[in-house]
Design an enzyme around this catalytic site. Structure first.
Site, PDB file in Angstrom:
ATOM      1  N   CYS A 101       9.561  12.669   9.330  1.00 38.55           N
ATOM      2  CA  CYS A 101       9.246  14.068   9.408  1.00 38.55           C
ATOM      3  C   CYS A 101       7.982  14.498   8.514  1.00 38.55           C
ATOM      4  O   CYS A 101       6.997  15.406   8.967  1.00 38.55           O
ATOM      5  CB  CYS A 101      10.641  15.056   8.796  1.00 38.55           C
ATOM      6  SG  CYS A 101      11.157  14.039   7.355  1.00 38.55           S
ATOM      7  N   ASN A 116       0.814  -1.284   0.080  1.00 38.21           N
ATOM      8  CA  ASN A 116      -0.050   0.011  -0.128  1.00 38.21           C
ATOM      9  C   ASN A 116       0.805   1.161  -0.007  1.00 38.21           C
ATOM     10  O   ASN A 116       0.312   2.158  -0.097  1.00 38.21           O
ATOM     11  CB  ASN A 116      -0.902  -0.009   1.270  1.00 38.21           C
ATOM     12  CG  ASN A 116      -0.271  -0.562   2.365  1.00 38.21           C
ATOM     13  OD1 ASN A 116       0.244  -1.416   2.611  1.00 38.21           O
ATOM     14  ND2 ASN A 116      -0.479   0.651   3.450  1.00 38.21           N
ATOM     15  N   ALA A 122     -14.119  -2.345   0.893  1.00 35.36           N
ATOM     16  CA  ALA A 122     -14.950  -1.641  -0.095  1.00 35.36           C
ATOM     17  C   ALA A 122     -14.383   0.079  -0.334  1.00 35.36           C
ATOM     18  O   ALA A 122     -14.308   0.308  -1.464  1.00 35.36           O
ATOM     19  CB  ALA A 122     -16.488  -1.471   0.299  1.00 35.36           C
ATOM     20  N   HIS A 123     -13.907   0.587   0.813  1.00 36.90           N
ATOM     21  CA  HIS A 123     -13.376   2.286   0.674  1.00 36.90           C
ATOM     22  C   HIS A 123     -12.140   2.227  -0.306  1.00 36.90           C
ATOM     23  O   HIS A 123     -11.998   3.255  -0.490  1.00 36.90           O
ATOM     24  CB  HIS A 123     -13.499   2.516   1.974  1.00 36.90           C
ATOM     25  CG  HIS A 123     -12.006   2.460   2.763  1.00 36.90           C
ATOM     26  ND1 HIS A 123     -11.117   3.038   3.114  1.00 36.90           N
ATOM     27  CD2 HIS A 123     -11.858   1.221   3.742  1.00 36.90           C
ATOM     28  CE1 HIS A 123     -10.350   2.689   3.724  1.00 36.90           C
ATOM     29  NE2 HIS A 123     -10.648   1.502   4.238  1.00 36.90           N
ATOM     30  N   THR A 125     -25.023  -8.130  13.572  1.00 37.32           N
ATOM     31  CA  THR A 125     -26.022  -7.684  12.630  1.00 37.32           C
ATOM     32  C   THR A 125     -25.238  -7.253  11.383  1.00 37.32           C
ATOM     33  O   THR A 125     -24.448  -6.459  11.590  1.00 37.32           O
ATOM     34  CB  THR A 125     -27.163  -6.627  13.146  1.00 37.32           C
ATOM     35  OG1 THR A 125     -27.724  -7.205  14.411  1.00 37.32           O
ATOM     36  CG2 THR A 125     -28.282  -6.353  12.205  1.00 37.32           C
TER      37      THR A 125
HETATM   38  N1  PLP Z   1      -4.516  -3.999   4.240  1.00 37.16           N
HETATM   39  C1  PLP Z   1      -4.014  -2.929   3.334  1.00 37.16           C
HETATM   40  C2  PLP Z   1      -3.136  -3.531   2.311  1.00 37.16           C
HETATM   41  C3  PLP Z   1      -4.592  -1.717   3.330  1.00 37.16           C
HETATM   42  O1  PLP Z   1      -4.037  -0.826   2.740  1.00 37.16           O
HETATM   43  C4  PLP Z   1      -5.506  -1.347   4.403  1.00 37.16           C
HETATM   44  C5  PLP Z   1      -6.043   0.128   4.306  1.00 37.16           C
HETATM   45  O2  PLP Z   1      -5.367   0.919   4.845  1.00 37.16           O
HETATM   46  C6  PLP Z   1      -6.042  -2.505   5.350  1.00 37.16           C
HETATM   47  C7  PLP Z   1      -5.572  -3.732   4.982  1.00 37.16           C
HETATM   48  C8  PLP Z   1      -7.007  -2.361   6.220  1.00 37.16           C
HETATM   49  O3  PLP Z   1      -8.514  -2.123   5.612  1.00 37.16           O
HETATM   50  P1  PLP Z   1      -9.617  -1.156   6.372  1.00 37.16           P
HETATM   51  O4  PLP Z   1      -9.240  -0.019   6.304  1.00 37.16           O
HETATM   52  O5  PLP Z   1     -10.680  -1.510   5.696  1.00 37.16           O
HETATM   53  O6  PLP Z   1      -9.776  -1.967   7.672  1.00 37.16           O
END
Ligand code: PLP
Length: 379
Positions: free
Chosen positions: A328, A152, A201-202, A238
């Site tokens: 930083c 990420n 999903a986000h 739920t």
């Molecule tokens: N794994 C990775 C590679 C991510 O980039 C993220 C989000 O930052 C997550 C897991 C965590 O996902 P969530 O924000 O849905 O908990």
């Protein structure tokens, strides 16, 4: 101008997704576990969504478990593998998301599970030979390999099929955190022959707080969150009906024109690389941005300047949202565990720019011009 280039952190929700969620929030308030008409309608919506979500990754509906996002799904894999699958050895890398690496470390501390860390090179690629060696050396243990599909922070990609084959050859379970790649690449769990993948999903214009875990049908685990019998007794609580509908809608939109989105976003990333090299020839890039790299992420290592500590804030003042990768520039006291592990010089700022289908070439031009001006006044 306002420019949002932090799409790896989260993406703006697609208006079509909002439109799909609103009627569900207004009308389908029945608890899916209730047996009356309201409940049955809600249940039907969830099961229909599960079927469609499963079809996008070539899974069976019974292999999809909705969760409150990627973190929960990752936790579920690591914790359940130890509790229910007799896993006593985890292989992972230092550049995983905290949801994985912190959980693996905790399992090592609290449950005495052996933890092996596979080598990663200076571009963020997993050393497959070392992975093979770790699997061979630990043949007598029951191993779970947990390696993310794309990092990420720097975008480096893992050869998923290769690692899945390797794990299968060695009788190890394989989990890949596909949170950054799901709906950006086609993922076919049958073809991959993988045990677990996770989704949030986000990260693809869906709502926050909803995701899913795919668990291969031959694997039986017990719930991590206990309580009611939801999600076929696998995840109590739920169900987030409107969230699940939003997730599905976002998935449908992503799959409608995945190639088009990839072409557009990759184009922006490559364009930004070129423009940045033009205005700051001494610039460097973390990872391998033009190689095997997630097309939504560009991690830039800037030369040191007087504004080092203020770089990300200066961008923010000019309306540009990006993420800091070193102590930083992110304002965090710890800094990026990923860049740190890769041996990136943390004294000069690294910034992650991450793109979505909504970004434009004009926004990249604006961003590069702001960077050029910031360096012109401070270097
Ligand atoms: N794994 C990775 C590679 C991510 O980039 C993220 C989000 O930052 C997550 C897991 C965590 O996902 P969530 O924000 O849905 O908990």
């Amino acid at each position: 101008m306002k420019v949002y280039l932090d799409n790896a952190a989260t993406t703006p929700i697609d208006p079509e997704v909002v439109e799909a969620m609103i009627p569900v929030m207004k009308e389908n308030y029945g608890n899916p576990s209730s047996i009356h008409n309201y409940g049955r309608k809600s249940r039907a919506i969830i099961e229909k969504a599960r079927k469609k979500v499963a079809s996008f990754i070539n899974a069976a509906p019974s292999e999809i478990f909705f969760t409150a996002g990627g973190t929960e799904a990752d936790n579920m894999v690591l914790r359940s593998a130890i509790d229910d699958l007799e896993v006593n050895h985890i292989i992972t890398s230092q550049i995983e998301h905290h949801a994985v690496i912190d959980t693996a470390e905790l399992m090592n501390e609290r449950k005495g599970v052996k933890l092996s860390i596979v080598n990663v090179d200076d571009k963020g690629f997993v050393d497959i030979n070392h992975l093979t060696q770790l699997l061979e050396e630990n043949k007598d243990l029951k191993t779970l390999v947990s390696l993310m599909h794309a990092n990420n922070e720097i975008g480096s990609l893992l050869p998923l099929k290769k690692v899945a084959d390797l794990c299968n050859e060695h009788g190890a379970y394989f989990h890949s955190d596909t949170v950054q790649t799901m709906c950006h690449y086609k993922i076919d769990v049958k073809e991959l022959d993988i045990h677990f993948v996770t989704c949030s999903a986000h990260k693809f214009h869906g709502p926050k707080g909803v995701g899913f875990l795919y668990i291969n049908e031959n694997i039986q685990i017990k719930p991590m969150i206990t309580g009611g019998a939801q999600e076929r007794n696998m995840r109590a609580g739920t169900e987030n009906i409107h969230g699940i509908v939003g997730l599905l809608k976002a998935m449908e939109i992503a799959h409608r024109d995945m190639e088009g989105h990839e072409k557009h976003i990759k184009g922006l990333k490559y364009y930004m690389v070129e423009r940045l090299k033009e205005v700051l020839p001494e610039i460097e890039f973390n990872g391998d941005p033009l190689g095997e790299s997630l097309y939504t992420v560009l991690n830039v290592h800037f030369p040191s300047s007087e504004m080092d500590e203020m770089f990300i804030y200066n961008l923010d003042i000019e309306g540009i949202a990006a993420s800091g990768g070193s102590a930083c520039s992110s304002g965090s006291a710890v800094g990026s565990h990923v860049l740190n592990h890769m041996g990136v010089d943390m004294d000069s700022p690294s910034i992650r720019f991450s793109f979505s289908k909504y970004n434009t070439k004009e926004e990249i031009d604006y961003t590069v011009n702001v960077i050029k001006e910031l360096f012109a006044v401070t270097v």
